[in-house]
Design an enzyme around this catalytic site. Structure first.
Site, PDB file in Angstrom:
ATOM      1  N   SER A 119      -0.894  -0.163   2.660  1.00 23.41           N
ATOM      2  CA  SER A 119      -0.537   0.331   3.851  1.00 23.41           C
ATOM      3  C   SER A 119      -1.268   1.209   4.622  1.00 23.41           C
ATOM      4  O   SER A 119      -2.357   1.657   4.310  1.00 23.41           O
ATOM      5  CB  SER A 119       0.340   1.046   2.560  1.00 23.41           C
ATOM      6  OG  SER A 119       1.735   1.453   4.038  1.00 23.41           O
TER       7      SER A 119
ATOM      8  N   TYR B  97       4.524   7.789  -2.305  1.00 28.59           N
ATOM      9  CA  TYR B  97       4.182   6.501  -1.940  1.00 28.59           C
ATOM     10  C   TYR B  97       2.722   6.253  -1.902  1.00 28.59           C
ATOM     11  O   TYR B  97       2.179   5.398  -2.192  1.00 28.59           O
ATOM     12  CB  TYR B  97       4.767   5.840  -1.187  1.00 28.59           C
ATOM     13  CG  TYR B  97       4.805   4.538  -0.141  1.00 28.59           C
ATOM     14  CD1 TYR B  97       4.835   3.359  -0.953  1.00 28.59           C
ATOM     15  CD2 TYR B  97       4.722   4.655   0.557  1.00 28.59           C
ATOM     16  CE1 TYR B  97       5.193   2.027  -0.452  1.00 28.59           C
ATOM     17  CE2 TYR B  97       4.382   3.032   1.644  1.00 28.59           C
ATOM     18  CZ  TYR B  97       4.288   2.504   0.461  1.00 28.59           C
ATOM     19  OH  TYR B  97       4.432   0.858   1.435  1.00 28.59           O
TER      20      TYR B  97
END
Length: 245
Positions: free
Chosen positions: A137, A150
């Protein structure tokens, strides 16, 4: 010979779009996700699709699922280690521990278990080798406000990618990571409307078609095993990444 790939999180979003791109390219695709119905929607009746509903955070289920792929197709040429979840944005002391445990079970343990199972099969099969592509990501580089669970998980995946890349060399197992920014899926749709920025403001962000992620993963997977895209960042050109903060 028709090549095979396992794609986790294939029931929606990036996983679905990528799975369909591989099917269109003639690959055999094992579709992994917790719910069978969305996986069948992704497969859309394609004879080269194998629907495998299981939870990537459960060790026995992962082992059984990958073993089934190996039995049915004889080998696993690639894994797109894609399944992941978010938690609601908040400062770390406002995040319920249960949310952290759930996220880490999928985003860290799940990706570890799937990589482990794929690596083992790729090491045993003849001819030996294969490719593992981890979904990182933008958060593997820079965080968003209120994203500690996250962001932590995606930094962990970078470590996993580097370690597998090294350990896979003797077995012709390549490992790479794709870091994605603002691909327009249902999960990312709020970004086009307005999300919190580093300065506290709420502002819309540029997004891109998720098809660009699918074609990027397909390119990575089709390379010969003596070549590797170690890290790729594919993102909306004008999103606040360069210069974020």
């Amino acid at each position: 010979m028709t090549r095979s790939i396992v794609i986790t999180g294939a029931g929606s979003g990036i996983g679905r779009v990528t799975a369909q791109a591989f099917l269109e390219d003639g690959w055999r695709v094992a579709l992994v996700g917790r719910r069978e119905a969305p996986l069948r929607e992704t497969a859309n009746g394609d004879a080269n699709a194998l629907v495998l509903p299981f939870d990537v955070s459960q060790p026995e289920a992962v082992e059984q699922g990958f073993a089934q792929v190996a039995r049915d197709w004889g080998r696993i040429d690639a894994l797109f280690n894609n399944a992941g979840i978010f938690t609601k944005g908040a400062p770390i002391d406002e995040i319920p521990v249960e949310d952290w445990m759930q996220l880490s079970a999928v985003n860290i343990t799940g990706m570890f278990l799937c990589a482990r199972a794929a690596f083992g099969q790729m090491r045993r099969q003849n001819p030996q080798g294969g490719r593992i592509i981890n979904n990182g990501s933008i958060s593997a580089h820079v965080p968003r406000p209120g994203s500690s669970p996250y962001t932590t998980s995606k930094h962990a995946i970078t470590g996993l990618t580097r370690s597998i890349s090294l350990d896979g060399r003797p077995f012709d197992i390549a490992c790479s990571q794709i870091d994605i920014g603002n691909a327009l899926t249902e999960m990312a749709a709020p970004m086009a409307v307005g999300v919190k920025q580093a300065n506290g403001e709420i502002a819309p962000e540029a997004v891109m078609d998720a098809e660009h992620v699918a074609t990027s993963v397909l390119h990575m997977a089709k390379l010969p095993l003596d070549a590797n895209v170690q890290f790729m960042t594919v993102m909306a050109t004008k999103m606040p990444y360069i210069g974020r903060g």
